[in-house]
Design an enzyme around this catalytic site. Sequence first.
Site, PDB file in Angstrom:
ATOM      1  N   ARG A  75      -8.576   3.597 -10.082  1.00  0.00           N
ATOM      2  CA  ARG A  75      -8.367   2.140  -9.975  1.00  0.00           C
ATOM      3  C   ARG A  75      -9.031   1.407 -11.139  1.00  0.00           C
ATOM      4  O   ARG A  75      -8.581   0.353 -11.554  1.00  0.00           O
ATOM      5  CB  ARG A  75      -8.901   1.619  -8.632  1.00  0.00           C
ATOM      6  CG  ARG A  75      -8.108   2.166  -7.449  1.00  0.00           C
ATOM      7  CD  ARG A  75      -8.564   1.585  -6.124  1.00  0.00           C
ATOM      8  NE  ARG A  75      -8.168   2.469  -5.022  1.00  0.00           N
ATOM      9  CZ  ARG A  75      -8.219   2.148  -3.740  1.00  0.00           C
ATOM     10  NH1 ARG A  75      -8.643   0.956  -3.377  1.00  0.00           N
ATOM     11  NH2 ARG A  75      -7.843   3.003  -2.814  1.00  0.00           N
ATOM     12  N   GLU A 140      -9.286   4.601  10.064  1.00  0.00           N
ATOM     13  CA  GLU A 140     -10.194   3.516  10.455  1.00  0.00           C
ATOM     14  C   GLU A 140     -10.475   3.545  11.952  1.00  0.00           C
ATOM     15  O   GLU A 140      -9.642   3.996  12.742  1.00  0.00           O
ATOM     16  CB  GLU A 140      -9.663   2.144  10.023  1.00  0.00           C
ATOM     17  CG  GLU A 140      -8.269   1.886  10.455  1.00  0.00           C
ATOM     18  CD  GLU A 140      -7.700   0.574   9.938  1.00  0.00           C
ATOM     19  OE1 GLU A 140      -8.455  -0.398   9.776  1.00  0.00           O
ATOM     20  OE2 GLU A 140      -6.482   0.537   9.735  1.00  0.00           O
TER      21      GLU A 140
HETATM   22  P1  TTP Z   1      -5.431   2.524   3.334  1.00  0.00           P
HETATM   23  O1  TTP Z   1      -6.644   2.509   4.205  1.00  0.00           O
HETATM   24  O2  TTP Z   1      -4.580   1.319   3.288  1.00  0.00           O
HETATM   25  O3  TTP Z   1      -5.861   2.797   1.833  1.00  0.00           O
HETATM   26  P2  TTP Z   1      -6.826   3.881   1.214  1.00  0.00           P
HETATM   27  O4  TTP Z   1      -7.696   4.540   2.234  1.00  0.00           O
HETATM   28  O5  TTP Z   1      -6.025   4.837   0.370  1.00  0.00           O
HETATM   29  O6  TTP Z   1      -7.693   3.018   0.214  1.00  0.00           O
HETATM   30  P3  TTP Z   1      -8.802   1.911   0.551  1.00  0.00           P
HETATM   31  O7  TTP Z   1     -10.104   2.501   0.120  1.00  0.00           O
HETATM   32  O8  TTP Z   1      -8.410   0.745  -0.292  1.00  0.00           O
HETATM   33  O9  TTP Z   1      -8.765   1.616   2.028  1.00  0.00           O
HETATM   34  O10 TTP Z   1      -4.516   3.739   3.743  1.00  0.00           O
HETATM   35  C1  TTP Z   1      -5.051   4.962   4.258  1.00  0.00           C
HETATM   36  C2  TTP Z   1      -4.141   6.101   3.842  1.00  0.00           C
HETATM   37  O11 TTP Z   1      -2.854   5.884   4.407  1.00  0.00           O
HETATM   38  C3  TTP Z   1      -3.941   6.185   2.353  1.00  0.00           C
HETATM   39  O12 TTP Z   1      -4.951   6.955   1.721  1.00  0.00           O
HETATM   40  C4  TTP Z   1      -2.580   6.786   2.241  1.00  0.00           C
HETATM   41  C5  TTP Z   1      -1.862   6.370   3.508  1.00  0.00           C
HETATM   42  N1  TTP Z   1      -0.852   5.309   3.243  1.00  0.00           N
HETATM   43  C6  TTP Z   1       0.495   5.656   3.159  1.00  0.00           C
HETATM   44  O13 TTP Z   1       0.852   6.821   3.307  1.00  0.00           O
HETATM   45  N2  TTP Z   1       1.405   4.681   2.900  1.00  0.00           N
HETATM   46  C7  TTP Z   1       1.055   3.374   2.713  1.00  0.00           C
HETATM   47  O14 TTP Z   1       1.928   2.531   2.474  1.00  0.00           O
HETATM   48  C8  TTP Z   1      -0.339   3.032   2.803  1.00  0.00           C
HETATM   49  C9  TTP Z   1      -0.781   1.612   2.614  1.00  0.00           C
HETATM   50  C10 TTP Z   1      -1.258   4.025   3.072  1.00  0.00           C
END
Ligand code: TTP
Length: 560
Positions: A75, A140
């Site tokens: 990033r 989460e």
């Molecule tokens: P997120 O929690 O939205 O993002 P993240 O954990 O990758 O990053 P951050 O530290 O900003 O929270 O999503 C969790 C996982 O879900 C992500 O690693 C991949 C998956 N995902 C998808 O497969 N498709 C999507 O459109 C999104 C938003 C996430």
Amino acid sequence: MSLEEAQAGRVIAHIDLDAFYAAVEVHRAPKLRNQPLGVVQYNPLGDLQSFGPDDPHRHMNSSNGSLIAVSYEARKYGVKRNMRGNEARQLCAQAGMELQLVQVPTSHGKADLTLYRQMSKQVMDVLSRLSICERASIDECYLDISAEAARRLAAASGHPQPPVNADRIHVAGQVQAEGGASAWWARPTEAWGCGERLLAAGAAAVADLRAAVHSELGFTTSAGIAHNKILAKLVSGLHKPAQQTVVPLAAVPALLFPLPVGRLRQLGGKFGDQLTRDLGIATVGELASVPLARLEAAVGEADAQWLSQLARGIDLEEVKERRLPQSISCGKTFRGPTQLRTLAGVNKWLVELGKELEERLAADRAANERTPQLLTLGLNHSGAAAGVSRSCALRKPTAAVIAADALALVKRWVADRPGWAITGMSLASSNFTAAPTGASTITRFLQPRVGTRGAPASPPPPMQPPGAAPGRGALAGRLSAALPYNEQDLDPEALAALPPDIQRELRLAFMASRGGPLRGGPAVTAGSAGGRLGAGRAPAKRARAAAPGAMERFLTRRTG
Ligand code: TTP
């Protein structure tokens, strides 16, 4: 005691894993640690291939697939989710860095998220060591850390101990220049406000849990700690990665009031849009200042109370013990030329999705002794932004039966839609009951006996009561005539005539399948590998489902 003070006895944390899929790939291949990394979505149209989770070819030098997870190292160079792999590699190359790309594993012609789910479970197991844990999505969860906070506070004679890694902790409203979190902890006794000691003790407990996740599993997390779920969720992403933010009551108005209404956990969708339009407001502060009578006129008494509290940062929703997903689902998008326009094409993919569901349900049943009662088909179609959903009883957790029942739902949906084209399809199973008890009340009451394993799948029968149900003969006749599978077709009278436990099951099932206050099905997320649905990410639900009036809305609204 004011509501604000009433909720000050609770400490709630929202914990979110950082760059989760990328972190899982690092966990599996430690040589990727500290490197810019992107996880590439599987797209059969592109240059991507099918790989099992352990296939070394998942790690690649070039890919045109889009990124679904991006490490924080990447990033820094401007790499973002949804960028193409090669475009992202170029960005890193300009900075003299090499972006590592790993493609998600595949099976059944689509992304296979099993390894991410397995790691998610391990993390949740660590996080739930001190308190109730409610899994909110694959990466989460919420914790109710109140009891642990009270225990720590008592052990420290009422003086909260500063947390580990205090430099990675923020207190909303506490300016870094004034000493930030450390200064907040070091305040004299008389300076601590309502609930703050408990909050501080809870924040230290959460810091310990996050440190345990990091030392035992190697994952970093970010967290929000507040007196309720809404505020905890709101701030968990404020400082990322590997940081946490605490929200004392005194900081709530400054934090909340400038935000657009849609930033509140349950107002991000159509309901929030409609509300801001109807009331001519934009921010949470404006919502907080709308007189209750005007709110009541706009949304009804129960919702007005709830909204007015929400806008002031009051939310009494409990954290529920839930470490298992509420639904198990899988989906696939069909973009451009892959759009589905024939029932044969639909059937082919329903069988593939059904196979994945069968495998996952069997594993889930073995691990958790439960079985789902409801099958929900989600469809996205060309020319419509929102998805639609259709549900029926999940008669049997086998691919053949699931695919056949889902196909019958599709057939019904396409019947009056000439020229239909499906751009996304998902199957979700939900309404779990303990496996040893066999069929649920809904199934026992409404379904004919299902055939033996391996018997040819038949389409979902019209809702008919079993002949053996004593004393329900008259109702049975009415039901078979009046209770088809689709929610929008439910006859309120027939529903009201059902035994209360079955009514409750049906209501909960359809609310769960709907995933929100306004109808419209679980959309298959464009641009996701298996989508959010596949990732077990539940759509946001509003806590007011049980509020007076919910049933009326449930019975009267129609799916768009
Ligand atoms: P997120 O929690 O939205 O993002 P993240 O954990 O990758 O990053 P951050 O530290 O900003 O929270 O999503 C969790 C996982 O879900 C992500 O690693 C991949 C998956 N995902 C998808 O497969 N498709 C999507 O459109 C999104 C938003 C996430």
